[in-house]
Structures are given as structure tokens and as C-alpha cells.
Write an enzyme that holds these catalytic residues in place. Sequence first.
Site, mmCIF file in Angstrom:
data_model
loop_
_atom_site.group_PDB
_atom_site.id
_atom_site.type_symbol
_atom_site.label_atom_id
_atom_site.label_comp_id
_atom_site.label_asym_id
_atom_site.label_seq_id
_atom_site.Cartn_x
_atom_site.Cartn_y
_atom_site.Cartn_z
ATOM 1 N N CYS A 94 0.852 -1.194 0.000
ATOM 2 C CA CYS A 94 0.000 0.000 0.000
ATOM 3 C C CYS A 94 0.888 1.244 0.000
ATOM 4 O O CYS A 94 1.869 1.303 0.741
ATOM 5 C CB CYS A 94 -0.871 -0.017 1.255
ATOM 6 S SG CYS A 94 -1.966 1.401 1.406
ATOM 7 N N HIS A 136 -9.116 -3.747 -1.956
ATOM 8 C CA HIS A 136 -8.128 -3.015 -1.150
ATOM 9 C C HIS A 136 -8.492 -1.528 -1.101
ATOM 10 O O HIS A 136 -8.465 -0.911 -0.037
ATOM 11 C CB HIS A 136 -6.733 -3.233 -1.760
ATOM 12 C CG HIS A 136 -5.631 -2.441 -1.115
ATOM 13 N ND1 HIS A 136 -4.589 -3.038 -0.437
ATOM 14 C CD2 HIS A 136 -5.403 -1.096 -1.053
ATOM 15 C CE1 HIS A 136 -3.783 -2.084 0.027
ATOM 16 N NE2 HIS A 136 -4.240 -0.901 -0.342
ATOM 17 N N GLU A 137 -8.846 -0.966 -2.264
ATOM 18 C CA GLU A 137 -9.156 0.473 -2.330
ATOM 19 C C GLU A 137 -10.487 0.783 -1.647
ATOM 20 O O GLU A 137 -10.614 1.815 -0.983
ATOM 21 C CB GLU A 137 -9.159 0.961 -3.784
ATOM 22 C CG GLU A 137 -7.844 0.775 -4.547
ATOM 23 C CD GLU A 137 -6.630 1.329 -3.825
ATOM 24 O OE1 GLU A 137 -6.766 2.303 -3.061
ATOM 25 O OE2 GLU A 137 -5.530 0.779 -4.005
ATOM 26 N N HIS A 140 -10.101 1.258 1.911
ATOM 27 C CA HIS A 140 -9.620 2.606 2.285
ATOM 28 C C HIS A 140 -10.781 3.571 2.530
ATOM 29 O O HIS A 140 -10.685 4.460 3.373
ATOM 30 C CB HIS A 140 -8.736 3.197 1.179
ATOM 31 C CG HIS A 140 -7.292 2.780 1.254
ATOM 32 N ND1 HIS A 140 -6.502 3.035 2.356
ATOM 33 C CD2 HIS A 140 -6.491 2.149 0.360
ATOM 34 C CE1 HIS A 140 -5.273 2.568 2.127
ATOM 35 N NE2 HIS A 140 -5.243 2.020 0.918
HETATM 36 ZN ZN LIG Z 1 -3.685 1.075 0.037
#
Ligand SMILES: [Zn+2]
Length: 186
Positions: A94, A136-137, A140
Site C-alpha cells: 500500500c 483493497h481500495e 480505504h
Molecule cells: Zn492502500
Amino acid sequence: MILPINIYSDDILRKKAKPLKSIDSGVEELIGFMFESMRNASGIGLAAPQVGHSVRLVVLDISCLTHYPDEKPMVVINPHILAVRGYNDMEEGCLSLPGIHGDVERPAALTLKYRNENFEEMTGEFSGMLARVLQHEIDHLNGTLFVDRMEKRDRRKIQKELDALVSGTVQTQYPIVRESLTVLQS
Ligand SMILES: [Zn+2]
């Protein structure tokens, strides 16, 4: 414009980001800056909170990876995961956790409803690397980092590196937000 990236200890990475109601010239500009900043940092995905904007906006482009030269860059706004299928393990990294990598188990495929760069509603099926980066995004946008999803045993192995990020001794090839680190140390 290259935007500095907020790293691990920054509060904004732990907030739930707000949906976008529309796209105006400010959002269009932000999208352009996010692509520029992501590519400058050799990233394949970037979420708006990573560059200081707590809104549900993600950019990604995996075409730089060996096996995905034909994948088009994507803008994903207000994503909503409708369904997931299967599971697999993959190593993740990341831009907000420079130098840290670890295995994370996630669904292997997903059905996603989102809005594109023209704010048109889209529904898509994603698998493989795209499914991985999207999840993954999207994490966030909900204040979750990949290290939160690592097995406890694996996480213990990287604790020293996480501590180093908090203490602000990290070196990166791309600009990061250092002010918040200074505050955290005092
Ligand atoms: Zn990330």
C-alpha cells in the site's frame, strides 16, 4: 500535480469517507491529480482519503503489471459490493504503508455497483488482480488498511516496521504528508 500521500498513522485513513453527490470541476481535477500521483509513486490503485480527501473515490490502473497490459484505467465512485465469490490469498502492499507487504485473504471475485468518471451508474463483474485492487481500495473508503486483515501471526512479524512508520523515520520515493507525523511525535 503530484499530491503527497498520507501514511499509516494519519487519522484520515481511519475515517469512513463520504459519498460524492456529483462530479464538478474540482472532482475532475482531483481525479487527474490522483492518477498522476499514483503513477508517480508506481502504484496500481489510490483512494481519495490517501491524498487527504475523505470522499468515496478510487482510481486504479493495473496495466503496468506484466500480465495485464490491456486493462484500462478505472475511476470508481461510490462503490457498493453486491456479491462476492470464492477466496484467495495474495500478497498486498500500500502506498500509505511504504515498504510493508503481507498476505491477505479476500474474496476472489465480486459484483460491483459504482459510478464511473462521467457519474454514470455501472455494474461490473471483477476477478483476479482487479478484484483484489478494488477491494483493497474500497477498504480505504471505510477506514480499513490491509494490515488489519492480516493473520495475527503475520502481523506481529511486521509490527516493528509499522512502529517505524508511526515514528516518522520512513523514506519514500514519493512525497508523503509529514506534518501529521510531526504532530504525532510531540
Ligand atoms: Zn492502500
